[in-house]
Design an enzyme around this catalytic site. Structure first.
Site, PDB file in Angstrom:
ATOM      1  N   GLY A   1      20.080 -23.042  12.839  1.00 53.78           N
ATOM      2  CA  GLY A   1      21.270 -23.794  12.452  1.00 53.78           C
ATOM      3  C   GLY A   1      21.109 -24.481  11.112  1.00 53.78           C
ATOM      4  O   GLY A   1      22.016 -24.477  10.277  1.00 53.78           O
ATOM      5  N   CYS A   2      19.956 -25.069  10.896  1.00 52.92           N
ATOM      6  CA  CYS A   2      19.709 -25.776   9.640  1.00 52.92           C
ATOM      7  C   CYS A   2      19.647 -24.811   8.463  1.00 52.92           C
ATOM      8  O   CYS A   2      20.095 -25.131   7.362  1.00 52.92           O
ATOM      9  CB  CYS A   2      18.438 -26.612   9.741  1.00 52.92           C
ATOM     10  SG  CYS A   2      18.583 -27.931  10.973  1.00 52.92           S
ATOM     11  N   THR A   3      19.126 -23.624   8.696  1.00 51.34           N
ATOM     12  CA  THR A   3      19.099 -22.605   7.647  1.00 51.34           C
ATOM     13  C   THR A   3      20.511 -22.162   7.307  1.00 51.34           C
ATOM     14  O   THR A   3      20.861 -22.043   6.123  1.00 51.34           O
ATOM     15  CB  THR A   3      18.230 -21.408   8.077  1.00 51.34           C
ATOM     16  OG1 THR A   3      16.891 -21.879   8.295  1.00 51.34           O
ATOM     17  CG2 THR A   3      18.225 -20.311   7.034  1.00 51.34           C
TER      18      THR A   3
END
Length: 156
Positions: free
Chosen positions: A46-48
């Site tokens: 998700g952060c990527t």
């Protein structure tokens, strides 16, 4: 749970170690709007997604007068690897003691997959050129968030 910021609030100033090299200081960007986004962990799916969405929108955001900084509790080594792996061209700041996350309302209880835990609440706060909160979104989803943010900022 930390207090969430609201439109019109003064944005708490901070200076954090950041990559690439040195530090990131909010007050150093006075006179420009700053998109400060908080994310749980570098190099996670998700952060990527979110980081790459900001990367891909960076030129148009900067052209409209917005600088971008990502803040997480990751150490500088993890942030350096993340920035290199994903070709991120904006600062990533390290807040391992959660002081900035707490001051900005991005640290507290959250629920994921039906489980309550304490940690980073994925959030984005836009600071105006005078250092006041222009927009604050908490508990955002990683996917599609930057597109919604661009719409809210009138950038299409």
């Amino acid at each position: 749970m930390s207090q969430r910021l609201e439109v019109g609030d003064p944005a708490p100033d901070f200076t954090l170690p950041a990559v690439p090299g040195g530090t990131f200081s909010l007050s150093g960007h006075r006179g420009r709007s700053v998109v400060v986004y908080f994310y749980p962990a570098a190099s996670t799916p998700g952060c990527t997604t979110q980081a790459c969405d900001f990367r891909d929108s960076l030129a148009s955001l900067q052209g409209a007068g917005y600088d971008v900084v990502g803040v997480s509790p990751d150490d500088l080594d993890a942030l350096q690897r993340f920035a290199a792996d994903e070709h991120l061209t904006y600062p990533l700041a390290s807040d391992p003691d959660h002081a900035v996350l707490q001051a900005w309302g991005a640290w507290g209880e959250k629920t994921a997959y039906g489980r309550a835990s304490t940690g980073v609440i994925r959030s984005t706060v836009v600071v105006d050129p005078e250092g006041r909160v222009a927009l604050a979104r908490y508990g955002v989803r990683a996917s599609g968030h930057v597109a919604r943010l661009r719409e809210e900022l009138g950038l299409g």
